[in-house]
Design an enzyme around this catalytic site. Structure first.
Site, short mmCIF file in Angstrom:
data_model
loop_
_atom_site.label_atom_id
_atom_site.label_comp_id
_atom_site.label_asym_id
_atom_site.label_seq_id
_atom_site.Cartn_x
_atom_site.Cartn_y
_atom_site.Cartn_z
N TYR A 97 46.02 38.56 33.65
CA TYR A 97 47.37 38.78 34.29
C TYR A 97 48.42 38.24 33.44
CZ TYR A 97 44.59 39.63 38.89
OH TYR A 97 43.88 40.05 39.92
N ASN A 147 48.41 39.06 42.93
CA ASN A 147 47.70 38.17 43.77
C ASN A 147 47.41 36.98 42.92
OD1 ASN A 147 46.49 38.39 46.41
ND2 ASN A 147 44.53 37.59 45.29
N ALA A 148 46.23 36.69 42.38
CA ALA A 148 45.95 35.72 41.52
C ALA A 148 45.96 34.23 42.01
CB ALA A 148 46.88 35.85 40.27
N GLU A 149 46.38 34.07 43.48
CA GLU A 149 46.69 32.81 43.99
C GLU A 149 47.69 32.03 43.35
OE1 GLU A 149 43.47 34.56 45.23
OE2 GLU A 149 42.86 33.55 43.41
N ASN A 206 46.69 46.08 41.72
CA ASN A 206 45.61 45.12 41.99
C ASN A 206 45.03 45.19 43.66
OD1 ASN A 206 43.43 43.31 40.87
ND2 ASN A 206 44.65 41.74 42.31
N GLU A 207 43.91 45.35 43.56
CA GLU A 207 43.30 45.37 44.98
C GLU A 207 44.09 46.10 46.19
OE1 GLU A 207 40.71 41.19 44.53
OE2 GLU A 207 42.88 41.20 45.49
N TYR A 265 32.82 38.78 45.14
CA TYR A 265 32.51 37.33 45.09
C TYR A 265 31.45 37.08 46.01
CZ TYR A 265 37.14 37.16 42.63
OH TYR A 265 37.85 37.45 41.84
N GLU A 296 36.53 42.34 38.63
CA GLU A 296 36.50 40.79 39.00
C GLU A 296 34.98 40.48 39.87
OE1 GLU A 296 39.60 39.38 41.37
OE2 GLU A 296 41.11 40.48 40.51
N TYR A 369 38.12 26.46 39.69
CA TYR A 369 37.47 27.54 40.32
C TYR A 369 35.91 27.75 40.08
CZ TYR A 369 38.16 32.37 42.06
OH TYR A 369 38.47 33.27 42.95
#
Length: 1040
Positions: A97, A147-149, A206-207, A265, A296, A369
């Site tokens: 990203y 996004n990516a937190e 993204n998403e 996930y 992902e 993670y």
């Protein structure tokens, strides 16, 4: 391409039924091949694709990608370390990203060109260059929303201030993202494969789902890419395992991309889950003309504040040591291959750190993670498993054109076993993916597998049984051709690690877990001879041109069966899995910009067993030069060209002996040293909350005088002025508010509504008297409270000052309130008992966040997201070189904070780490009883590297990255300790720890671990002093 009707037919055929069709399908391979058509963007043929896989320069390539974000490792000197570890462990690609927020603190940063300062974590060009040097392809994912937190999901804090909705064709939003996307698109275009760079794919958004005002926005991004020279395929990452088909090129609508991808996930957050058998069916339903792409796929999963019951470690140990460990990779990743995935990106492979204010509310400082490379840069056992998989995938080109024939439980003699059969209809090579049908099973199952081969239908092994030991998966091949000899494995019940040709010898490496039986049948070009003198435990039989090798794998075993067939020489190396995990196939780079990219330029490899990590290899004359890392004294064996007689390791000549099996052997490395780390003593302290003193001069603070907001979804609840920090240019870190009012004496309480994000807290003071705190919890983003005014607190007829200190947990992603969620006071009111007439109101409000806000932060090196609004931060006391000799001697452990408030502690410590060792170091905070409500921020040499919340957790250890941490010399450590309780707080213990091992590393000798950005003159207090003058206060700063 294979017609969808035929694909569907093949999918539903069972193993037995399929056998009736095998010969006719293989006979029609030429017909099928004629239907295959490669797709392209129409702008380049260097990256193309069909329904099976990606092609790079005309060659099928399995894209095994690792997610890695530049800003989450803020020392760019360490980027090469991560890239090399990724490349050395089976991956050929990195997905990354780009975070709009770190490059555009203001809309007009650098006249709209953004901040991509060379030598900083914002240096995207360097990130790309380091990947290229490591021999990795890149998938660029610049958003604009990622996004990516990370704070705002990548949106700078000012984006939420615009009128209208985000991530739509709203013209205000378009005006906001266009400069950034223009700038980053030009960087991407310059570094595409077509221009000699490593970028092969570029993701849009993204998403993100289709919609009447969203799809036009998606098309705007695509058009901007193309207008700025992006010619490689554009991808999209869709949620829910790629079920919906948002922006798939095979579905109608605006904003369609070239290659559609899903994300998944699949592992449970608390217990082992069943694999998800939906990827292939989703792919056929929504994007059949694309390769199956998972942009992902969980390498672990995110954790939020309080999400782990026990405080300690990073919290992510529950993933890396259990739920997403190497066993998870073995079962779940192989399952994606069995469903025909040929583009797989692991999120995250290296997670890094949410340092400073880069986090968003659902995560905390560690972004480990549970990835294969932990937050402290250590390649865990997960990477050994990935090396096995990656080395197999890169040499098994037939898998990339294979078709899913069937799957189910009818391939074996046990209904507990699930098998998927993939077959290349052109070559006849087949791949059988075998696991327990219940992927959570811990059973040990013995069975036989029914396979269809060029030698007919067989149940394998013919002798003994095929074993699945609990959560285990195998990829077993039939009619697998390898090497210069074109030898064919008719079948094997051992897995292939890799194969390569060295001089005129083909090497193929096979492995299985200890205690299991292996049976391998090879067909040779001519009558073979077998030499088992270096293959203890292996038996062989020869029939015509066929050799059968059998053995039971034993712990630590390695066996070398030498086969000759005419002029062809083949070495079959059988290894138990624990031994296989120590083997490497190390590439010898070719020439040119793509010299380090396997298959596109170089296919030359040497085989090496033993080392923890091999970073590079080269051959010059009779010398093989290797660089890498060792975690102790290591026996190393090398199979290299016969011309090689000398070996250097990290530049040092080794004493090499030649073995009877024509390999080179030596021992290198020293036993890891027990590194003694200094105790943290001689602390100095000040109060970092002098603002609660009514006489504190806030005249230079920003006056909060706005009365309108574009946060129309969450408008102010009470009060006549907007107290949203984003509207005043403060986008992260502690916030302070000072509300002034003239008291009548009838005021009884103060009502506040504060919004700070999940797990936030705040404290309120009136005229220096503590009113109370909201300690925070893991679910609440906002709190409404009424604070009673203590007797004798008011100054009737005079100025009274309410002070609110608030923790800022980052700006939300768009999944919460559309990304438009303010930080600060949503409501405020002074209550006058039961009277509603002549209520007291605030005359004015002052607000302060990080010094200078985002627009004028004095520390342009670390960036505006490094600091918050604490007094100590504003005066630069977190920086090395700040003069603290006049401060009080006090410790966060012994003294702490006596009541509610904030103290700021500083100390220095010296390190003298071994020059050739990489010693990953962390800071450990011992938790107090969970009833103690306090918060800590950690600063090392000016960098804010972590946040600790005692009553929420879970994280208690914090990475101190080398370079930011000075390995030789003095370091400055600072802690802010905020007690939210009237009883005060202490930290039970603060210490340096080295729990991640010690590594003799080429990284150390090459200087990549050396000091970064800690020069007192440039990046310490001395270089910023003039910008911070005026922040000092005349009120007492004695520790509370």
């Amino acid at each position: 391409m294979l017609p969808c009707r035929l694909l569907s037919l093949l999918t539903v055929l069972g193993g037995v039924l399929f056998a009736q069709f095998t010969s006719s399908l293989l006979a029609s391979a030429t017909f099928v091949s004629s239907l295959v058509k490669r797709n392209s963007t129409g702008l380049t043929d260097l990256v193309t694709w069909d329904s099976h896989s990606l092609f790079i320069q005309g060659q099928r390539v399995f894209i095994l990608s690792a997610e890695f974000h530049p800003w989450r490792l803020p020392n760019p000197e360490l980027w090469s370390d991560i890239f090399q570890k990724i490349r050395a462990n089976g991956f050929n690609t990195v997905s990354f990203y780009v975070n709009w927020a770190v490059h555009y603190p203001t809309p007009g940063t650098n006249a709209g060109a953004g901040d991509f300062e060379e030598g900083t974590y914002r240096d995207i060009q360097r990130f790309i260059d380091e990947a290229q040097k490591a021999g990795l392809w890149l998938i660029a994912r610049p958003g604009p929303y990622i996004n990516a937190e990370t704070t705002g999901g990548g949106f700078p804090g000012w984006v939420g201030n615009i009128a209208g909705s985000l991530r739509t064709d709203n013209s205000n939003y378009t005006e906001a993202w266009t400069p950034y996307m223009t700038g980053i698109s030009k960087i991407i275009a310059k570094n595409q494969i077509t221009n000699g760079g490593p970028i092969i794919l570029v993701q849009a958004e993204n998403e993100f789902s289709v919609g009447s005002n969203r799809s036009p926005y998606m098309q705007q991004i695509i058009d901007l890419y193309r207008a700025n020279g992006v010619v490689v395929p554009i991808t999209h990452n869709d949620q829910h395992a790629g079920q919906a088909g948002n922006y798939s090129p095979d579905l109608p609508g605006e904003g369609r991309v070239n290659i559609y991808c899903g994300d998944s996930y699949p592992q449970g957050s608390n217990r082992w889950a069943q694999v998800q058998a939906v990827y292939y069916s989703n792919h056929v339903a929504v994007a059949p003309n694309n390769p199956l792409c998972l942009a992902e796929f969980g390498g672990g999963f995110l954790l939020g504040w309080g999400s782990v019951a026990q405080r300690g470690g990073t919290g992510y140990e529950k993933y890396s040591n259990d739920l997403t460990n190497a066993t998870f990779e073995n079962v779940f990743y192989k399952d994606t291959y069995s469903q025909t995935a040929t583009i797989l990106s692991i999120y995250m492979l290296f997670g890094g750190t949410n340092w400073g204010q880069t986090l968003e509310p659902t995560v905390y400082s560690s972004y480990d993670y549970g990835g294969g490379i932990n937050e402290n840069r250590v390649a865990t056992s997960k990477m050994n498993e990935m090396r096995l998989q990656g080395l197999f995938l890169r040499v098994s080109r037939d898998l990339l054109g294979a078709t899913l024939i069937a799957n189910g439980t009818n391939y074996t003699s046990s209904s507990a076993v699930h098998t998927a059969e993939l077959r290349n209809l052109e070559t006849g090579t087949a791949f059988y993916f075998v696991r327990h049908d219940d992927s959570t099973s811990l059973a040990r199952t013995q069975t036989q597998l029914n396979v269809t081969t060029s030698a007919g239908q067989l149940a394998i092994p013919k002798n003994e049984s095929l074993v699945l030991d609990g959560r285990e998966s195998k990829i077993l091949v039939t009619d697998y051709v390898f090497g210069a000899s074109k030898a064919k494995i008719i079948y094997s019940t051992a897995e292939i690690l890799t194969w390569t040709t060295i001089d005129n010898r083909d090497f193929i490496l096979l492995y299985a877990p200890s205690g299991q039986f292996g049976e391998t049948v090879l067909s040779l070009p001519s009558a073979p001879k077998v030499d088992l003198s270096h293959a203890p435990g292996v038996s062989s039989s020869v029939s015509s041109n066929t050799v059968t090798l059998s053995n039971t794998f034993t712990p630590g075993s390695s066996a070398y069966a030498s086969i000759t067939a005419g002029k062809q020489a083949i070495e079959v190396v059988t290894l138990d899995k624990s031994t296989a995990l120590k083997w490497h196939a190390v590439d010898i780079p070719g020439k040119g910009k793509f010299g380090g990219h396997f298959s596109v330029v170089t296919n030359q490899s040497v085989l090496v067993s033993g080392p923890y990590l091999i970073r590079s290899a080269s051959i010059s004359g009779n010398t093989l030069s290797l660089t890498g890392d060792l975690n102790g004294s290591t026996a190393i064996e090398i199979f290299a060209p016969a011309s090689v007689s000398k070996v250097t390791w990290n530049g040092r000549q080794q004493r090499v002996s030649k073995t009877a099996r024509k390999s080179l052997a030596f021992t290198a490395g020293s036993v890891p040293q027990n590194v003694k780390l200094p105790a943290l003593t001689k602390w100095k302290a000040i109060s970092s909350l002098p603002e609660i003193d009514p006489s504190f001069d806030d005249s230079h603070w920003i006056t909060a005088n706005l009365t309108a907001t574009n946060y129309t979804n969450l408008p102010p609840l009470t009060g006549d002025h907007v107290l949203y920090s984003q509207q005043y240019g403060f986008y992260g870190g502690n916030l302070l508010f000072r509300g002034h009012f003239n008291a009548s004496g009838s005021e009884t309480s103060i009502q506040l509504t504060v919004q700070g994000g999940v797990a936030f807290g705040y404290s309120a003071f009136l005229n220096g008297v503590f009113l109370g705190s909201v300690q925070g919890n893991s679910t609440a983003s906002q709190s409404t409270d009424e604070w009673n005014v203590p007797a004798s607190t008011l100054k009737v007829g005079d100025d009274n000052v309410l002070v609110v200190i608030q923790d800022h947990m980052g700006i939300v992603e768009t999944s919460t309130n559309g990304g438009k969620e303010p930080r600060g006071l949503r409501g405020y009111a002074i209550l006058n008992g039961n009277s509603t007439t002549n209520p007291t109101t605030f005359s004015h409000w002052k607000i302060q966040g990080n010094l200078g806000g985002a627009a004028n932060a004095p520390d342009t090196w670390r960036g505006y997201l490094n600091e918050g609004g604490l007094y100590a931060e504003r005066i630069g006391a977190h920086l090395p070189g700040y003069l603290d000799s006049h401060w009080t001697s006090a410790s966060p452990v012994v003294d702490g904070v006596k009541g509610a408030g904030v103290n700021f502690f500083r100390t220095t410590f010296d390190l003298d780490l071994p020059a050739d060792m990489d010693v990953p170091i962390r800071l450990s905070l011992t938790p107090a009883d969970i009833s103690s409500n306090y918060r800590v921020q950690i600063y090392l040499n000016g960098w804010q590297l972590g946040k600790y919340i005692n009553n929420i957790g879970p994280q208690t250890i914090y990475v101190l990255p080398p370079g930011i941490l000075r390995r030789q010399g003095q370091n400055t450590l600072a802690l802010s300790l905020w007690s939210l309780d009237a009883s005060g707080a202490k930290i039970p213990a603060v210490s340096l720890i080295a729990q991640d091992g010690v590594y003799q590393s080429s990284l150390a000798t090459e200087g990549s671990l050396n000091d970064f950005g800690v020069s007192q003159k440039l990046f310490g207090y001395a270089g910023q002093k003039d910008k911070r003058i005026g922040e000092e206060t005349s009120v007492s700063i004695e520790p509370l």
